[in-house]
Design an enzyme around this catalytic site. Structure first.
Site, mmCIF file in Angstrom:
data_model
loop_
_atom_site.group_PDB
_atom_site.id
_atom_site.type_symbol
_atom_site.label_atom_id
_atom_site.label_comp_id
_atom_site.label_asym_id
_atom_site.label_seq_id
_atom_site.Cartn_x
_atom_site.Cartn_y
_atom_site.Cartn_z
ATOM 1 C CG HIS A 339 -2.081 1.438 1.147
ATOM 2 N ND1 HIS A 339 -1.995 2.106 1.635
ATOM 3 C CD2 HIS A 339 -3.503 0.624 0.538
ATOM 4 C CE1 HIS A 339 -2.840 3.139 1.538
ATOM 5 N NE2 HIS A 339 -3.369 2.517 1.531
ATOM 6 C CG ASP A 398 -8.690 -3.360 -3.156
ATOM 7 O OD1 ASP A 398 -9.333 -3.246 -3.135
ATOM 8 O OD2 ASP A 398 -7.766 -2.364 -2.732
#
Length: 461
Positions: A339, A398
């Site tokens: 991320h 996700d």
């Protein structure tokens, strides 16, 4: 005969990569290339982030905060990630409405939009405000949604949002009260647009068509499931988890790609419909909101290629093949890992994971969950072996959201739209914040590298 010839010619021109296009593409490749060392030389922050993932400061916000570092002995060091909405920790917010056994979407949307947690009477008034806006203009379903439905729901939704501009007499009014009206309309209408677009495309593909009106007594999550399913049935657990997913995706700081897009486009002075459509285009990307689809597609490929899901050596080799651009889409990425901000943990993924194992047991998909857990454990090590890492790598939201949606029997084509159904709240809040506080168009600098040249006449080229 003439018509058919013309159509074939048009098809070739529009949809084929012709030799001419290949030639022009070669020029694009040659003349657009920039030596990567120049980015370092001129101290350009590619992605508007430094090598450690720290973003360039481009604005101020009261809406949310993404925290992934803490100060120890005067230095910043990575820490477990935290997400705050208007100063409240997301873990506390989710834990609060789960413990009190009520749906969270409307309550947290109120918080993000207006800055404070609502009282019971304020929440009731807000819910009623959303309910009365759960409607579309006359014949909108027939004239817009049913016309040229697309298999890509995000594109369909963007087109429909832009079409709503034509039905708004005050579409270009950018006063706070009018923009709030438009935003509340879109927040309320989005689940209908999403589900109806899905049914319209399936109808085009030969399936039965059913369009259900949202029910005033149901929450946003319940209405999505009710409108989506032919029998209108869903379980309490399904609605609770979808509601939680909507809350987790509602906002993520001012710098994420689609929210920054919202700020950039808002700063130009354009209308709400154009702004939200632009944010939708950003969210669609596989590096942003589309990543959850990529995760499920990657795992589908993995499960097909690996003979034994419990064999760590096989899984390790597949992950290496992903990074070496030998597996799946050959992009060199392990989707769902890493991320831009979080380096130790993504709090949204942690919350999701608490429910994944429970869901997997109820749905009889424990083996699949075990594979996900193995990849989550092994991927950071494999990435570290293959690439130089400037900060930690961890599973992001996700990674598990696609699996959760799959176990909720939601269609894959709606994974990213569900993300958008939540994030539209954050986009709305950030649009309002930009309009309230900033009156300059956002225009960062780019350093030109091409030398100045004298014009050359055609005959001398």
């Amino acid at each position: 005969m003439v018509g058919k010839t013309v159509n074939k010619s048009v098809d070739r021109a529009l949809f084929e990569i012709t030799p001419e296009i290949q030639h022009f593409a070669g020029l694009c490749e040659k003349n657009n290339a920039i030596d990567k060392e120049l980015y370092t030389k001129y101290e350009v922050k590619r992605g508007l982030r430094d090598l450690n993932g720290k973003g360039v400061l481009a604005g101020l916000t009261n809406i949310s905060d993404v925290c992934a570092k803490k100060i120890v002995n005067g230095e910043e060091v990575p820490c477990a990630g935290n997400l705050y909405y208007r100063g409240y920790n997301i873990k506390d917010l989710v834990g609060g409405f789960l413990k009190e056994d009520h749906f969270g979407f409307e309550e947290i949307a109120y918080l993000i939009l207006f800055g404070e947690l609502p009282s019971s009477s304020e929440l009731e008034m807000f819910h009623e405000t959303l309910v009365e806006r759960r409607t579309l203009p006359p014949n909108f379903v027939r004239d817009v949604i049913m016309k040229a439905p697309s298999g890509d729901m995000m594109n369909s939704l963007s087109r429909e949002i832009l079409n709503l501009y034509s039905y708004d007499d005050k579409a270009d009014d950018t006063t706070i009260s009018n923009v709030l009206r438009q935003c509340l309309n879109l927040i309320s209408q989005f689940p209908m647009l999403m589900v109806y677009s899905y049914h319209a495309y399936n109808f085009r593909m030969g399936e039965d068509l059913y369009i259900y009106a949202p029910q005033p007594n149901l929450s946003t999550a319940e209405n999505i499931l009710m409108m989506l399913r032919e029998d209108k049935k869903y379980t309490k657990l399904e609605a609770r988890i979808l509601d939680m997913a909507l809350v987790l995706h509602m906002d993520h700081g001012g710098g994420n790609n689609s929210t920054f897009t919202t700020h950039v486009v808002t700063s130009s002075g354009t209308d709400t419909y154009s702004t939200i459509s632009a944010a939708m285009a950003s969210l669609k990307g596989p590096k942003h909101g589309g990543a959850n689809i990529k995760v499920t597609q990657m795992f589908a490929d993995m499960k097909e290629k690996i003979s034994d899901w419990t064999d760590e050596d096989e899984v390790h080799q597949y992950l290496e093949d992903l990074l070496d651009k030998k597996a799946f889409d050959r992009k060199g990425l392990i989707y769902g890992m890493g991320h831009a901000i979080y380096s130790v943990s993504d709090p949204r993924a942690e919350i999701f994971k608490q429910f994944v194992e429970q869901l997997a047991k109820e749905k009889g998909r424990e083996e699949e969950y075990a594979l996900y857990a193995m990849v989550e454990r092994m991927a950071p090590q494999v990435i570290g072996e293959k690439r130089k890492i400037y900060k930690g790598v961890n599973a992001n939201v996700d990674f598990y959201s696609g699996l959760v949606y799959s176990m909720l029997d939601l269609p894959a084509s709606l994974y990213t739209p569900i993300f958008a159904a939540a994030r539209i709240v954050g986009w709305s809040a950030h649009r309002l914040e930009e309009l309230k506080n900033v009156d300059k168009i956002i225009r960062p600098a780019y350093k030109p590298l091409s030398p100045y040249r004298e014009y050359v006449k055609m005959e001398d080229r």
